[in-house]
Design a protein around this motif. Structure first.
Motif, PDB file in Angstrom:
ATOM      1  N   UNK A 136      23.174 -75.097 -45.205  1.00  0.00           N
ATOM      2  CA  UNK A 136      22.784 -76.504 -45.066  1.00  0.00           C
ATOM      3  C   UNK A 136      23.231 -76.998 -43.693  1.00  0.00           C
ATOM      4  N   UNK A 137      22.571 -78.018 -43.167  1.00  0.00           N
ATOM      5  CA  UNK A 137      22.995 -78.578 -41.874  1.00  0.00           C
ATOM      6  C   UNK A 137      24.423 -79.112 -41.935  1.00  0.00           C
ATOM      7  N   UNK A 138      25.073 -79.117 -40.795  1.00  0.00           N
ATOM      8  CA  UNK A 138      26.459 -79.555 -40.713  1.00  0.00           C
ATOM      9  C   UNK A 138      26.697 -80.966 -41.201  1.00  0.00           C
ATOM     10  N   UNK A 139      25.741 -81.867 -40.959  1.00  0.00           N
ATOM     11  CA  UNK A 139      25.934 -83.248 -41.405  1.00  0.00           C
ATOM     12  C   UNK A 139      25.960 -83.349 -42.927  1.00  0.00           C
ATOM     13  N   UNK A 140      25.203 -82.499 -43.616  1.00  0.00           N
ATOM     14  CA  UNK A 140      25.227 -82.508 -45.080  1.00  0.00           C
ATOM     15  C   UNK A 140      26.546 -81.947 -45.603  1.00  0.00           C
ATOM     16  N   UNK A 141      27.078 -80.923 -44.944  1.00  0.00           N
ATOM     17  CA  UNK A 141      28.376 -80.366 -45.339  1.00  0.00           C
ATOM     18  C   UNK A 141      29.473 -81.412 -45.171  1.00  0.00           C
TER      19      UNK A 141
END
Length: 59
Positions: free
Chosen positions: A15-20
């Motif tokens: 998943x993209x870093x912002x979602x993590x």
């Protein structure tokens, strides 16, 4: 304010870093982990960003 219970149901792998980072900010990080938080506009926005990874219930 009302409380909501957020449970992570899908993995954050690939998943993209912002979602993590959003999952971490919600107090989650692994499948099956649950956190109860105040239902504010900021929390609603974070939940909307990762709605495909979590389930939300009224606490």
């Amino acid at each position: 304010m009302a409380q909501i219970k957020i449970t992570q149901t899908r993995s954050q792998i690939r998943r993209p870093g912002d979602q993590k980072k959003t999952l971490t900010a919600l107090g989650l990080g692994r499948i099956g982990k649950t956190n109860t938080v105040e239902e504010t506009d900021q929390i609603k926005g974070m939940v909307a960003k990762v709605r495909h990874l979590v389930t939300v219930e009224a606490a």
